[in-house]
Scaffold this active site. Structure first.
Site, PDB file in Angstrom:
ATOM      1  N   GLY A   1       0.816  -1.607  -0.264  1.00 49.98           N
ATOM      2  CA  GLY A   1      -0.295   0.233  -0.180  1.00 49.98           C
ATOM      3  C   GLY A   1       0.560   1.369  -0.110  1.00 49.98           C
TER       4      GLY A   1
ATOM      5  N   ASP B   1       3.484  -4.550  -7.698  1.00 48.54           N
ATOM      6  CA  ASP B   1       2.804  -2.843  -8.074  1.00 48.54           C
ATOM      7  C   ASP B   1       3.837  -1.887  -8.052  1.00 48.54           C
ATOM      8  OD1 ASP B   1       5.086  -4.279  -6.230  1.00 48.54           O
ATOM      9  OD2 ASP B   1       5.060  -2.262  -5.122  1.00 48.54           O
ATOM     10  N   ASN B   2       4.461  -1.957  -8.894  1.00 53.20           N
ATOM     11  CA  ASN B   2       4.829  -1.197  -9.656  1.00 53.20           C
ATOM     12  C   ASN B   2       4.466  -1.026 -11.560  1.00 53.20           C
ATOM     13  OD1 ASN B   2       6.893  -0.116  -7.818  1.00 53.20           O
ATOM     14  ND2 ASN B   2       8.123  -1.184  -7.915  1.00 53.20           N
TER      15      ASN B   2
ATOM     16  N   ARG C   1      -2.555   0.289 -10.083  1.00 51.50           N
ATOM     17  CA  ARG C   1      -1.902  -0.791 -10.617  1.00 51.50           C
ATOM     18  C   ARG C   1      -2.765  -2.034 -10.387  1.00 51.50           C
ATOM     19  NH1 ARG C   1       2.247   1.655  -6.400  1.00 51.50           N
ATOM     20  NH2 ARG C   1       2.150   3.302  -6.080  1.00 51.50           N
TER      21      ARG C   1
ATOM     22  N   GLY D   1       3.033   3.254   1.417  1.00 47.55           N
ATOM     23  CA  GLY D   1       3.314   3.711   2.785  1.00 47.55           C
ATOM     24  C   GLY D   1       4.358   5.269   2.767  1.00 47.55           C
TER      25      GLY D   1
ATOM     26  N   ASP E   1      10.019   5.566   7.921  1.00 47.79           N
ATOM     27  CA  ASP E   1       9.827   6.433   7.755  1.00 47.79           C
ATOM     28  C   ASP E   1       8.895   7.267   7.210  1.00 47.79           C
ATOM     29  OD1 ASP E   1      11.317   6.612   5.767  1.00 47.79           O
ATOM     30  OD2 ASP E   1      13.369   7.629   7.424  1.00 47.79           O
TER      31      ASP E   1
END
Length: 478
Positions: A90, A258-259, A187, A92, A126
């Protein structure tokens, strides 16, 4: 200052509903320094009149654009990563920030972020982007656009004043937030998530939304028919993207599902590379230990990903019709590759058979001799009209070899393409504009050492000159 008349905002993605995204808050950064602004595309979408401080308000602090999404949406998806399924993906470190329409052709466009903070899908990361990563993405997208590849566009890069710890570069390192302009962020992995959840109702909803929004020509009244027509259209678009990568000598590096978006637009640049010489086994990612995503394996990998999309559609269509749709990929790949090579050479097409013979001869030459990849396209842009220029090239010795004779013979039968610009100053130089990894590192070094952006800016000017000379910017897909 309000946007110009070309600005046409949209909130269309919200219509899919909350099963497809999470509403999130952007990170608050201690600093906002504008490092890159894509004024060409800003003008095209009606945002060119924004003052720099207004730009930072929208693309550094993420104040909503007028009439567009009022809250950022972190999109949900799954995916195969190096062929291992991951249901914990997802957005992120990014989100869908805004949507609007292309001022020239009316297409719906997304503004998505990278490095904009944590989301429910951050998985303890992060949510940030290093400044070097942002610089590399600017360079990738600018270069690919100039080479005629259908790519996302880096719209904005803002340095954000944080110190980040990373294991793959000297730390602490500088931080940034990037905004990319794309046709779509739907995607293959978006479909995979719904199959994994056995959510046929939302799978059907996503299919119909995607067809209506991005490829209405694939609409069929009968559900199975439109699922197959959709897959066939995605195959053609993804084949086009892969063919353009090959003709550009580009290695994406991380071809996870996902890309790969369903509109067939290259995006999300991590460990990318351009070829120095033709080498099928050339890889971009140091962690791609088996060469799964090597240069020469990219077409096969894209087809593997498309098979995963076909699996997602099995609840809606028969396997036989989906298999037939997948058959569109290979002929589209060959057709698009030949066309991309002809555009790179600046030649008028003589039909698929003759164009293909030239492309094959050139590819064989590059493979056998290891002549510099980009230099060869540069030297022979315009075909026989550039013979004298090629004879003075640093690669002239390669063209004197017998292995070049089939290429020379084939080139002699083609005429230059209409509008060829061999009189452009770009072709007066001895070597082409390139973007090899050592050059990327050399552009970053003065930024890291002395906050000197002059080489970076000069390179962008050089790339724009190449694009202008070659006329290679990719025609927009329907």
């Amino acid at each position: 200052m309000p946007p110009s008349a070309e600005y046409r905002a949209s909130t269309l993605h919200q219509e899919l509903g909350p099963d497809f995204y999470d509403i999130v808050q952007p990170a608050r950064f201690p600093q906002h320094v504008l490092r890159y602004r894509n004024q060409r595309w800003a003008e095209r979408v009606g945002l060119g009149s924004l003052a720099d401080e207004e730009w930072l308000d929208h693309f550094g602090r993420f104040e909503p654009l007028p009439g567009s999404l009022q809250q950022p949406l972190a999109l949900r998806y799954h995916g195969h990563q190096f062929r291992t399924y991951n249901p914990h993906l997802g957005d992120g470190r990014g989100f869908l920030f805004a949507q609007f329409h292309d001022g020239q052709d009316g297409r719906l466009l997304d503004l998505g972020t990278k490095g904009s903070g944590q989301t429910p899908w951050s998985r303890h990361a992060d949510g940030r982007l290093t400044l070097k990563g942002g610089v590399r993405e600017v360079l990738a997208t600018e270069m690919l656009e100039a080479l005629g590849v259908e790519t996302s566009k880096t719209f904005s890069l803002v340095e954000t004043g944080e110190e980040l710890e990373r294991g793959d570069e000297p730390s602490p390192t500088r931080s940034s937030v990037l905004v990319r302009l794309s046709h779509s962020h739907i995607r293959i992995g978006t479909f995979q998530r719904l199959l994994y959840l056995d959510d046929t109702a939302n799978l059907r909803k996503l299919l119909d939304y995607t067809i209506r929004t991005y490829m209405p020509q694939a609409w069929r009244d009968e559900e199975a028919g439109r699922a197959s027509a959709f897959l066939e259209e995605v195959c053609r678009r993804v084949a086009r993207m892969g063919a353009q990568w090959m003709a550009a000598g580009f290695v994406h590096g991380v071809l996870n599902t996902d890309n790969i978006n369903v509109t067939g637009e290259s995006f999300d640049y991590g460990p990318w590379r351009f070829l120095p010489v033709y080498e099928p086994g050339f890889t971009a990612a140091y962690f791609d230990e088996t060469g799964l995503y090597a240069f020469g394996r990219q077409p096969d990998t894209l087809l593997w990903n498309l098979f995963r999309l076909a699996e997602c559609l099995l609840p809606l269509a028969e396997q036989s019709s989906l298999e037939q749709a997948l058959g569109a990929f290979e002929p589209a790949l060959h057709r698009e590759f030949t066309g991309a090579v002809m555009r790179r050479l600046g030649l008028r097409s003589k039909g698929f058979e003759q164009d293909g013979a030239l492309a094959k001869a050139l590819w064989t030459f590059l493979h056998e001799t290891k002549a510099p990849f980009e230099q060869t396209f540069f030297d022979w842009h315009g075909g026989r009209a550039s013979a004298e220029r090629a004879a003075a090239s640093p690669s002239a010795n390669f063209y004197a070899q017998t292995s070049f004779e089939p290429v020379r013979t084939a080139l002699g039968t083609f005429d230059p393409a209409p509008g060829l610009r061999l009189d452009h100053p770009y072709f007066a130089r001895p070597t082409p504009c390139t973007m090899l990894i050592d050059e990327v590192e050399a552009l970053w070094a003065p930024i890291a050492a002395a906050d000197d952006w002059s080489a970076f800016r000069s390179k962008l000017t050089e790339i724009r000159g190449m694009a202008e000379a070659c006329g290679a910017e990719c025609p927009v897909q329907a």
